[in-house]
Design an enzyme around this catalytic site. Structure first.
Site, PDB file in Angstrom:
ATOM      1  N   GLY A 198       0.762  -1.304   0.012  1.00 44.27           N
ATOM      2  CA  GLY A 198       0.012   0.047   0.098  1.00 44.27           C
ATOM      3  C   GLY A 198       0.958   1.379   0.155  1.00 44.27           C
ATOM      4  O   GLY A 198       1.854   1.258  -0.601  1.00 44.27           O
ATOM      5  N   CYS A 199       0.324   2.147   0.454  1.00 41.83           N
ATOM      6  CA  CYS A 199       1.124   3.609   0.799  1.00 41.83           C
ATOM      7  C   CYS A 199       2.467   3.467   1.309  1.00 41.83           C
ATOM      8  O   CYS A 199       2.773   2.649   2.546  1.00 41.83           O
ATOM      9  CB  CYS A 199       0.297   4.581   1.511  1.00 41.83           C
ATOM     10  SG  CYS A 199       1.143   5.958   2.050  1.00 41.83           S
TER      11      CYS A 199
END
Length: 178
Positions: free
Chosen positions: A10-11
Site C-alpha cells: 500500500g502507501c
C-alpha cells in the site's frame, strides 16, 4: 554485513513508518518498482498507468533481524487479502507484493505467504514479483511520517494502528528507542 529487502504493502509512507521502528534496520527508502516506465514520478505512479508499486527498500542486518521476520511483520501490518488496494488507496500501485533479491529471499517469501495464510481468514493475494529496477521516490516522500506525516489526517488515521499492531505482535523486534 547488511542486506536489502523490498516490500509493497500500500502507501509507502505507511510501510516506511512501520519498518523504521525495527531493530536491525538501518535504512528504509520509499520508491517505485515493478513497472514499465523509466524514472517514474509520484504523479505518474499514482495514475496507475506505469505498472509500478509504491514500495519500500529496507536495509537490514540479518544477524539482528531475518528476512523471514521482516516478511512476517510485513504481513502482520497490512492487509494481504485486499487485491490492488489498502483501505482507501485503490489501484495496482497499492498492491501487496514482495520483490525477492535472491533465491533465499524467494524461498523465505513463499514460506511467509504460507505462514500468513494461517493468520488471515481471506485468501492471500500478495504476489512475489521479479525485482526490477528500483526508483527512489522524490525526497519529500522519504521519512514522511517523521516529518509532515504526523500532521497529515490520512497518515494519522492509518499509521498509528499499524504501529500498535507492530508493538503488540513484535515488541521484541523494536528498536531500543521505538
Amino acid at each position: 554485513m547488511s542486506e536489502q529487502a523490498i516490500f509493497a504493502g500500500g502507501c509507502f509512507w505507511c510501510t516506511e513508518a512501520v519498518f523504521k521502528q525495527l531493530g536491525g534496520v538501518s535504512a528504509v527508502e520509499s520508491g517505485y518498482i515493478g513497472g514499465h516506465v523509466d524514472n517514474p514520478t509520484y504523479r505518474e505512479v499514482c495514475s496507475g498507468t506505469t505498472g509500478h508499486a509504491e514500495a519500500i527498500r529496507v536495509t537490514y542486518d540479518p544477524a539482528v533481524i531475518s528476512y523471514g521476520d521482516l516478511a512476517d511483520i510485513f504481513f502482520a501490518t497490512h492487509d494481504p487479502t485486499q487485491l490492488n488496494r489498502q483501505g482507501n488507496d485503490v489501484g495496482t500501485q497499492y498492491r501487496s507484493a514482495m520483490f525477492p533479491l535472491d533465491d533465499d529471499q524467494q524461498a523465505e517469501a513463499e514460506a511467509a505467504i504460507d505462514r500468513a495464510a494461517k493468520d488471515h481468514s481471506g485468501e492471500i493475494v500478495t504476489t512475489i514479483e521479479e525485482a526490477t529496477t528500483w526508483y527512489p521516490a522524490e525526497d519529500y516522500h522519504q521519512d514522511y511520517w517523521d516529518g509532515e506525516g504526523q500532521g497529515n489526517p490520512y497518515c494519522m488515521a492509518v499509521i498509528p494502528p499499524k504501529l500498535q499492531k507492530l508493538k503488540k505482535g513484535f515488541a521484541d523486534r523494536l528498536r531500543e528507542t521505538a
